[in-house]
Structures are given as structure tokens and as C-alpha cells.
Design an enzyme around this catalytic site. Structure first.
Site, PDB file in Angstrom:
ATOM      1  CG  ASP A  87     -14.098  13.566  -4.649  1.00 48.44           C
ATOM      2  OD1 ASP A  87     -13.131  13.033  -3.912  1.00 48.44           O
ATOM      3  OD2 ASP A  87     -14.787  12.551  -5.450  1.00 48.44           O
TER       4      ASP A  87
ATOM      5  CE1 TYR B 258      -5.174   3.948  -9.374  1.00 51.78           C
ATOM      6  CE2 TYR B 258      -3.422   2.429  -8.800  1.00 51.78           C
ATOM      7  CZ  TYR B 258      -4.294   3.499  -8.268  1.00 51.78           C
ATOM      8  OH  TYR B 258      -3.908   4.421  -7.388  1.00 51.78           O
TER       9      TYR B 258
ATOM     10  NE  ARG C 224      -8.452   0.350  -1.993  1.00 50.73           N
ATOM     11  CZ  ARG C 224      -8.278   1.646  -2.181  1.00 50.73           C
ATOM     12  NH1 ARG C 224      -7.073   1.711  -2.540  1.00 50.73           N
ATOM     13  NH2 ARG C 224      -9.092   2.560  -2.025  1.00 50.73           N
TER      14      ARG C 224
HETATM   15  N1  UDP Z   1      -6.933  -9.690  -1.434  1.00 48.65           N
HETATM   16  C1  UDP Z   1      -7.341 -10.708  -0.810  1.00 48.65           C
HETATM   17  N2  UDP Z   1      -8.807 -10.903  -0.568  1.00 48.65           N
HETATM   18  C2  UDP Z   1      -9.537  -9.697  -0.679  1.00 48.65           C
HETATM   19  C3  UDP Z   1      -8.884  -8.801  -1.137  1.00 48.65           C
HETATM   20  C4  UDP Z   1      -7.744  -8.624  -1.728  1.00 48.65           C
HETATM   21  O1  UDP Z   1      -6.726 -11.940  -0.786  1.00 48.65           O
HETATM   22  O2  UDP Z   1     -10.668  -9.692  -0.372  1.00 48.65           O
HETATM   23  C5  UDP Z   1      -5.679  -9.864  -1.780  1.00 48.65           C
HETATM   24  C6  UDP Z   1      -5.441  -9.249  -3.273  1.00 48.65           C
HETATM   25  O3  UDP Z   1      -5.400 -10.008  -4.042  1.00 48.65           O
HETATM   26  C7  UDP Z   1      -3.932  -8.590  -3.106  1.00 48.65           C
HETATM   27  C8  UDP Z   1      -3.688  -8.266  -1.554  1.00 48.65           C
HETATM   28  O4  UDP Z   1      -4.787  -8.743  -1.103  1.00 48.65           O
HETATM   29  O5  UDP Z   1      -2.748  -9.885  -3.391  1.00 48.65           O
HETATM   30  C9  UDP Z   1      -3.923  -6.636  -1.649  1.00 48.65           C
HETATM   31  O6  UDP Z   1      -5.087  -6.375  -2.287  1.00 48.65           O
HETATM   32  P1  UDP Z   1      -5.745  -4.826  -2.457  1.00 48.65           P
HETATM   33  O7  UDP Z   1      -6.985  -5.069  -3.384  1.00 48.65           O
HETATM   34  O8  UDP Z   1      -5.963  -4.402  -1.054  1.00 48.65           O
HETATM   35  O9  UDP Z   1      -4.714  -3.969  -3.021  1.00 48.65           O
HETATM   36  P2  UDP Z   1      -3.432  -4.051  -4.143  1.00 48.65           P
HETATM   37  O10 UDP Z   1      -2.287  -4.153  -3.400  1.00 48.65           O
HETATM   38  O11 UDP Z   1      -3.649  -5.277  -5.182  1.00 48.65           O
HETATM   39  O12 UDP Z   1      -3.462  -2.841  -5.105  1.00 48.65           O
END
Ligand code: UDP
Length: 320
Positions: free
Chosen positions: A32, A146, A187
């Protein structure tokens, strides 16, 4: 006992995988560069004789002394928060880094598992997403570093399999959560849990009607190990690993509020570019090939995340 290399072994999923494989009696080489992985995640494993940590950036050529039976290639920043700020790093890890990891497997004649992502489906036009769906990715959008590098890595792994006869496996990992995610990871679950516990506003992107399906870390690690260890899977193509219980982001926020008893308000922000509207894996292939499906209910897993947050923040307070 096998000797197993894990790139990204100090990350959230990688460190849980290191621990499971060590507990099962294997010797683990954890590689890592600690860009999003944390030494803290593996600190409790480093005193074990069968654990070796190498701080290396896999975008530079690297070698591992001695024999290697298996390579799990997980290394990459994976939070959408990092997609803009670390785009080049992510693009190179998912291309040159994958090439280097594959070269290692080839040199050692090791079985290779690449951890791909649900992001290869992009903004899916098919629901739920099964492995034969080719996806709908914006190649120049903010998530492209990504998504496209993961797609490239799937291709490169497959080409190494076809060209050199390497035994490769591809897991498409859907949203995974659990204790051990960085509080500032960005996330949705770490964000909502830390906001709820501090009674700060819970930040919902868009109207919160977008969906995700959240898989608990122990189930994910179990699926990855099964995918690696099951015999005769050569040429069976990518396998979705994730939960098939779909919920909206708004429901998730309310669930976390209920469990924590939080007084947080919900605030609605702008929807980020290319944020998938619906996401749920079809996991029948994993069940057919591996006999795998996730076992942990979201409410159970969330309680464990919340407990860990509470105990680490009380530890910090005691240390003050
Ligand atoms: N999300 C949100 N508020 C936050 C962080 C994420 O509403 O503070 C939403 C984001 O826009 C997405 C979903 O939660 O629709 C999952 O986001 P995440 O970043 O966990 O992972 P993704 O599935 O998008 O890769």
C-alpha cells in the site's frame, strides 16, 4: 498455507481481507502507498510473523521476494470525493498499477483477482445490473478516472488471462460499508453516521431518491475469498458482489437518524455530476458459481458502524 499478495491491503476492504486470510493460516504481503489506506488499519496485524507490510506505490515497477500463490489487486482510491482531487493518481493506479500487479502474478505464476466496481455500469440503463450489461459510462466525466480505469483493468486482466493463460478472476464490488471506514472518507455511510452522531445537518445530495444497495464488509470479504478460491472458474468473466437490498439515500438517512436517535436536520444539496440514479446488482451469478449471498441486514451492520464510531470518539475524548 499460501503466500498471498494484497495490493491496497491497508485500505478499508484490503485490511479486512488481510486479517481474514491471516486468521485462516496464510502468509500475507500487504502492499500500500497509504494514499487512502491507513497504517492504523493494519497496526494490529503487523506483529504477526506471517504478515509483511511493504509501503510501495504500484504505479512504479515493484517486485516481491519469494513465491506467491495468489494476488488480490485492490489498490485504488475509491471514494467519489477523491475522483476530482486525485484523478490522475486514480487513472494511473487503474492502468499502470494494474499492469504491474498483473506482471507480478505472471512472474510468480499466481492466481489473480482484480477488484472492479459497480461503476463500470456508469449511469445504468438496465436495472438491476447483471454482468452481461456493458454499462453506460461518461468517458470524460468527473468519475471517468475511476470508471474507465477499472474498465481498462478488467480488459487488461482478461487479456493477460487469454495471452499468458493466467488464472484471473474479476469481482465487481458494489457499495460496501462497515466499521473501519475513514470518518472523512466522503462516502455516504461514514458521512451520515458522523453527522448524525454530532447532531450536525445530514447532507443529502439531490432529492435523496437515488438508490444504492449496501453490503456489509464481512460478507464482501467472504465473497472475495470464495471468488479467489473456487476451482475451475477460469474464463467465467466478472462476478457482481454486493447486496441486492436497494434503498434510497433518503431512507438511509432516516434509518441512521432513527438508530442514533439523532436530532440532525436533513439538508438537500446539489446532485453531483454523473451520480448514478439507481444501483442494485443482480447477484445470481455469484450464488450459482460461489454459493455466495450476503447475510448481514443493513440495520445490523449500521449498528456496528455506529458503535465503532462511538467507541473511537470516546477513546479520543479520554486521551485528551
Ligand atoms: N451522498 C449523499 N450525501 C453524502 C455523500 C453521498 O447524499 O454526504 C449520496 C451520493 O450522491 C450518492 C450516494 O449517496 O448518490 C452514494 O454515494 P457514495 O459516495 O457513498 O458512493 P457511490 O455509490 O456514489 O460511489
Amino acid at each position: 498455507m499460501e503466500r498471498i499478495v494484497i495490493t491496497g491491503g491497508a485500505g478499508f476492504i484490503g485490511s479486512a481481507l488481510c486479517e481474514r486470510l491471516l486468521n485462516e493460516g496464510n502468509s500475507v504481503v500487504c502492499i500500500d502507498n497509504l494514499s487512502s489506506g491507513r497504517r492504523l488499519n493494519i497496526a494490529h496485524l503487523e506483529s504477526r510473523e506471517s504478515m509483511l507490510f511493504l509501503k510501495k506505490d504500484i504505479t512504479e515497477h515493484f517486485s516481491v521476494e519469494g513465491s506467491v500463490d495468489k494476488v488480490y489487486h485492490l489498490a485504488s482510491m475509491a471514494s467519489p470525493k477523491d475522483f476530482e482531487s486525485h484523478a490522475l493518481e486514480i487513472a494511473l493506479t487503474g492502468s499502470i498499477g494494474t499492469l504491474n500487479a498483473l506482471e507480478l502474478a505472471r512472474e510468480k505464476n499466481a492466481r489473480f483477482l482484480f477488484t472492479s466496481t459497480s461503476e463500470v455500469y456508469g449511469q445504468p440503463t438496465r436495472h438491476p445490473q447483471s454482468e452481461d450489461y456493458w454499462g453506460n459510462v461518461n468517458p470524460v466525466g468527473v468519475r471517468a478516472c475511476y470508471d474507465e480505469s477499472k474498465r481498462f483493468s478488467e480488459m487488461l486482466s482478461t487479456v493477460f488471462g487469454r495471452t499468458y493463460g493466467l488464472d484471473i478472476r474479476i469481482a465487481r464490488i458494489f457499495n460496501t460499508y462497515g466499521p473501519g471506514m475513514r470518518p472523512g472518507d466522503g462516502r455516504v455511510i461514514p458521512n451520515f453516521v458522523s453527522q448524525a452522531l454530532q447532531n450536525r445537518p445530514i447532507t443529502i445530495n439531490g432529492d435523496g431518491q437515488q438508490t444504492r444497495s449496501f453490503c456489509y464488509i464481512d460478507d464482501m470479504v467472504d465473497g472475495l475469498i470464495r471468488l479467489m478460491n473456487t476451482e475451475k472458474l477460469k474464463d467465467s468473466g466478472p462476478v457482481n458482489l454486493g447486496s441486492d437490498r436497494e434503498i434510497t439515500v433518503l431512507q438511509l438517512a432516516n434509518m441512521i437518524k432513527d438508530i442514533t436517535g439523532s436530532e440532525s436536520k436533513l439538508v438537500f444539496n446539489e446532485m453531483p455530476q454523473d451520480d448514478p440514479v439507481r444501483r442494485r446488482p443482480d447477484i445470481r451469478k455469484a450464488y450459482q458459481l460461489l454459493g455466495w449471498k450476503p447475510k448481514t441486514a443493513l440495520s445490523t451492520g449500521l449498528r456496528k458502524v455506529i458503535e465503532r464510531y462511538q467507541s473511537t470518539s470516546s477513546m479520543k475524548q479520554n486521551a485528551k
